[in-house]
Every structure is written in C-alpha cells, then in structure tokens.
Motif scaffolding. Structure first.
Motif, PDB file in Angstrom:
ATOM      1  N   UNK A  54     -34.559  13.765 -21.147  1.00 14.50           N
ATOM      2  CA  UNK A  54     -34.324  12.710 -22.127  1.00 14.50           C
ATOM      3  C   UNK A  54     -34.848  13.122 -23.495  1.00 14.50           C
ATOM      4  N   UNK A  55     -36.098  13.549 -23.548  1.00 19.74           N
ATOM      5  CA  UNK A  55     -36.697  13.914 -24.833  1.00 19.74           C
ATOM      6  C   UNK A  55     -36.038  15.154 -25.432  1.00 19.74           C
ATOM      7  N   UNK A  56     -35.630  16.095 -24.590  1.00 19.37           N
ATOM      8  CA  UNK A  56     -34.919  17.265 -25.098  1.00 19.37           C
ATOM      9  C   UNK A  56     -33.571  16.868 -25.692  1.00 19.37           C
ATOM     10  N   UNK A  57     -32.821  16.056 -24.968  1.00 21.28           N
ATOM     11  CA  UNK A  57     -31.496  15.634 -25.435  1.00 21.28           C
ATOM     12  C   UNK A  57     -31.602  14.818 -26.708  1.00 21.28           C
ATOM     13  N   UNK A  58     -32.511  13.861 -26.733  1.00 23.73           N
ATOM     14  CA  UNK A  58     -32.688  13.039 -27.928  1.00 23.73           C
ATOM     15  C   UNK A  58     -33.117  13.872 -29.128  1.00 23.73           C
ATOM     16  N   UNK A  59     -34.139  14.691 -28.952  1.00 20.08           N
ATOM     17  CA  UNK A  59     -34.708  15.412 -30.094  1.00 20.08           C
ATOM     18  C   UNK A  59     -33.729  16.422 -30.683  1.00 20.08           C
ATOM     19  N   UNK A  60     -33.062  17.194 -29.842  1.00 19.64           N
ATOM     20  CA  UNK A  60     -32.104  18.178 -30.359  1.00 19.64           C
ATOM     21  C   UNK A  60     -30.955  17.478 -31.073  1.00 19.64           C
ATOM     22  N   UNK A  61     -30.453  16.405 -30.459  1.00 18.83           N
ATOM     23  CA  UNK A  61     -29.367  15.640 -31.087  1.00 18.83           C
ATOM     24  C   UNK A  61     -29.772  15.111 -32.446  1.00 18.83           C
ATOM     25  N   UNK A  62     -30.967  14.528 -32.523  1.00 16.99           N
ATOM     26  CA  UNK A  62     -31.393  13.897 -33.770  1.00 16.99           C
ATOM     27  C   UNK A  62     -31.773  14.906 -34.850  1.00 16.99           C
ATOM     28  N   UNK A  63     -32.341  16.018 -34.473  1.00 16.07           N
ATOM     29  CA  UNK A  63     -32.644  17.062 -35.459  1.00 16.07           C
ATOM     30  C   UNK A  63     -31.359  17.526 -36.137  1.00 16.07           C
ATOM     31  N   UNK A  64     -30.340  17.764 -35.331  1.00 14.34           N
ATOM     32  CA  UNK A  64     -29.048  18.209 -35.873  1.00 14.34           C
ATOM     33  C   UNK A  64     -28.404  17.099 -36.702  1.00 14.34           C
ATOM     34  N   UNK A  65     -28.397  15.890 -36.170  1.00 12.72           N
ATOM     35  CA  UNK A  65     -27.727  14.770 -36.847  1.00 12.72           C
ATOM     36  C   UNK A  65     -28.364  14.461 -38.197  1.00 12.72           C
ATOM     37  N   UNK A  66     -29.675  14.314 -38.213  1.00 14.48           N
ATOM     38  CA  UNK A  66     -30.344  13.986 -39.468  1.00 14.48           C
ATOM     39  C   UNK A  66     -30.284  15.141 -40.471  1.00 14.48           C
ATOM     40  N   UNK A  67     -30.365  16.369 -39.987  1.00 14.28           N
ATOM     41  CA  UNK A  67     -30.249  17.524 -40.875  1.00 14.28           C
ATOM     42  C   UNK A  67     -28.864  17.579 -41.498  1.00 14.28           C
ATOM     43  N   UNK A  68     -27.857  17.255 -40.705  1.00 13.08           N
ATOM     44  CA  UNK A  68     -26.478  17.241 -41.189  1.00 13.08           C
ATOM     45  C   UNK A  68     -26.325  16.199 -42.298  1.00 13.08           C
ATOM     46  N   UNK A  69     -26.838  14.991 -42.061  1.00 17.03           N
ATOM     47  CA  UNK A  69     -26.722  13.928 -43.058  1.00 17.03           C
ATOM     48  C   UNK A  69     -27.471  14.293 -44.341  1.00 17.03           C
ATOM     49  N   UNK A  70     -28.672  14.834 -44.196  1.00 19.76           N
ATOM     50  CA  UNK A  70     -29.463  15.202 -45.374  1.00 19.76           C
ATOM     51  C   UNK A  70     -28.749  16.277 -46.182  1.00 19.76           C
ATOM     52  N   UNK A  71     -28.182  17.256 -45.498  1.00 22.61           N
ATOM     53  CA  UNK A  71     -27.460  18.330 -46.179  1.00 22.61           C
ATOM     54  C   UNK A  71     -26.201  17.799 -46.846  1.00 22.61           C
ATOM     55  N   UNK A  72     -25.513  16.892 -46.181  1.00 27.56           N
ATOM     56  CA  UNK A  72     -24.286  16.315 -46.721  1.00 27.56           C
ATOM     57  C   UNK A  72     -24.547  15.560 -48.017  1.00 27.56           C
ATOM     58  N   UNK A  73     -25.706  14.932 -48.100  1.00 31.03           N
ATOM     59  CA  UNK A  73     -26.046  14.139 -49.269  1.00 31.03           C
ATOM     60  C   UNK A  73     -26.640  14.969 -50.409  1.00 31.03           C
ATOM     61  N   UNK A  74     -27.280  16.075 -50.087  1.00 31.56           N
ATOM     62  CA  UNK A  74     -28.023  16.832 -51.097  1.00 31.56           C
ATOM     63  C   UNK A  74     -27.362  18.124 -51.537  1.00 31.56           C
ATOM     64  N   UNK A  75     -26.430  18.644 -50.721  1.00 25.77           N
ATOM     65  CA  UNK A  75     -25.828  19.943 -51.025  1.00 25.77           C
ATOM     66  C   UNK A  75     -24.480  19.752 -51.721  1.00 25.77           C
ATOM     67  N   UNK A  76     -24.373  20.086 -53.005  1.00 24.79           N
ATOM     68  CA  UNK A  76     -23.101  19.896 -53.729  1.00 24.79           C
ATOM     69  C   UNK A  76     -21.984  20.802 -53.216  1.00 24.79           C
ATOM     70  N   UNK A  77     -22.338  21.858 -52.515  1.00 26.38           N
ATOM     71  CA  UNK A  77     -21.344  22.792 -51.988  1.00 26.38           C
ATOM     72  C   UNK A  77     -20.904  22.438 -50.570  1.00 26.38           C
TER      73      UNK A  77
END
Length: 227
Positions: A117-140
């Motif tokens: 459970x913790x492995x699935x949640x943590x890996x999913x959320x690390x990727x998801x939140x990193x994706x959103x942060x990059x989408x909002x901050x990276x002009x390229x």
C-alpha cells in the motif's frame, strides 16, 4: 483509491494560484518521498511490525494533507470535479484514519499489504505531484520521461494500490466488529463493494488519457521530424 485529478496549466491559471499550486505540489512530492524512503529502508531492514509502528503516523499526517486538494477544487484553483476529488481523498482517509489509527490492533497493519500500500501510494504520488509541479513551472513543458511515468506506471500501481486497500479493509473486518461495533463492520463491507466500479472508472480514464497525451506527443514529434 489513486488520484487522477486534473490541474490547470501554467499558461491558463492566474499567477498567484500557480505559485500556490507549484509550492503545494512540490511539497507534497517531497513528503511522499519520505514515505517511500521509510518503506524501502525500514521495510528491508526491519520489516513488520516495526515498519508500521514507526511509519503509520507520518503516513497519516501526509495523507491528511491531501484535504487541501478538496479546497483547491472547491475554490476553482484546479479543474478537478469537487465530488470526484472528495471521494478520492476520503477513500484514502478511511485507510489512514479509519483503519491504521482507529484500529491499531488490526492484523492488516502488520500484514504485507501495508507495505504494498505505502509503496503504491508513495510512488504514484511522487510522480503525480512532480508532474503537476513541472507542468505549472516549466515553460518548455513537462519532460517526456516524467510524462511517460505519469501515464504509464498506473498500469501496475493502480491494481497494486487498490488490491492493497481492499486487503487492508478486509483484514480489519473482525477488529472493526469487536472494537467499534457491527455498524462499522458492515460499513467497511459496503466500502469494499464500491471499489469495483470506482477502479474501473479510474483505470479506463487513465487508459484514455495515456492514449491522448502520449499520442499527441508522438504526433508532434513526427511532425517536427518531417519538417
């Protein structure tokens, strides 16, 4: 269940909400990195029950932090539907508050399903939140590898996450009846019944999104090559 919320892009949202979302997503990714590190490190060195005893509280706090997403949706800062967002957040809160904290003696907490459970949640959320942060901050735009991870790892992480959640609830049924009462026992059974339609909806949605997003990237790449 795993989250699939859609957050507005950097070019469309107002400046201030973007700053808030970049900070929120970056911090959330860092928090879930702690969960992943704890699970891998303590899980491999100490195993259960030490893993649960040393990590369940911080996991609960970090997951409760996701309540912020409900307010983001309600205030229109992100595009995620308020009903869907609330259901996804509260399904997670049931696990961390309704099982791990309310039923600390449940055999589920010391079972292998807590680790998956913790492995699935943590890996999913690390990727998801990193994706959103990059989408909002990276002009390229978001780097391809991160986009691929966002729209590919769900093939494995959604089934392992959902099956782990169901196992956690199922293994807690007797403890729920003995410690809380029959009403909680039947409530948990009813909750398990909601997983099949919920999983189907989220899984098929992500399959469609993967085809849409990665297909668009592939098309754009081919067009550039032909120019």
């Amino acid at each position: 269940m795993s989250s699939t919320g859609k957050q507005s892009g950097a070019t469309k949202a107002p400046a201030e909400p973007n700053k808030w979302l970049i900070a929120y997503n970056s911090i959330s990714s860092s928090f879930w990195s702690i969960v992943l590190f704890n699970t891998v490190f303590l899980g491999s060195l100490e195993g259960q029950p030490i893993l649960f005893n040393k990590t369940n509280l911080i996991l609960t706090v970090i997951q409760c932090f996701a309540v912020v997403e409900i307010f983001n949706s309600a205030l229109g800062i992100v595009k995620s539907p308020i009903v869907t967002t609330t259901a996804q957040v509260f399904s997670r809160l049931l696990l961390v508050l309704g099982i791990m904290q309310l039923l600390p003696n449940s055999p589920a907490n010391y079972h292998w399903c807590y680790i998956t459970l913790t492995l699935s949640w943590s890996i999913t959320e690390i990727i998801r939140y990193s994706y959103y942060a990059s989408n909002l901050s990276n002009p390229n735009g978001v780097p391809y590898f991160l986009t691929w991870l966002r729209y590919s790892t769900f093939w494995v992480l959604y089934p392992t996450g959902v099956s782990s959640e169901i196992a956690m609830i199922y293994l807690s049924l007797d403890e729920a009846k003995n410690s809380i009462g029959s009403w909680y026992y039947y409530f948990l059974i009813a909750t398990i019944a909601t997983y099949a339609p919920g999983f189907y909806t989220l899984y098929t949605y992500m399959i469609k999104q993967r085809k849409k997003v990665l297909g668009k990237i592939s098309t754009n790449s081919n067009e550039k090559k032909s120019q």
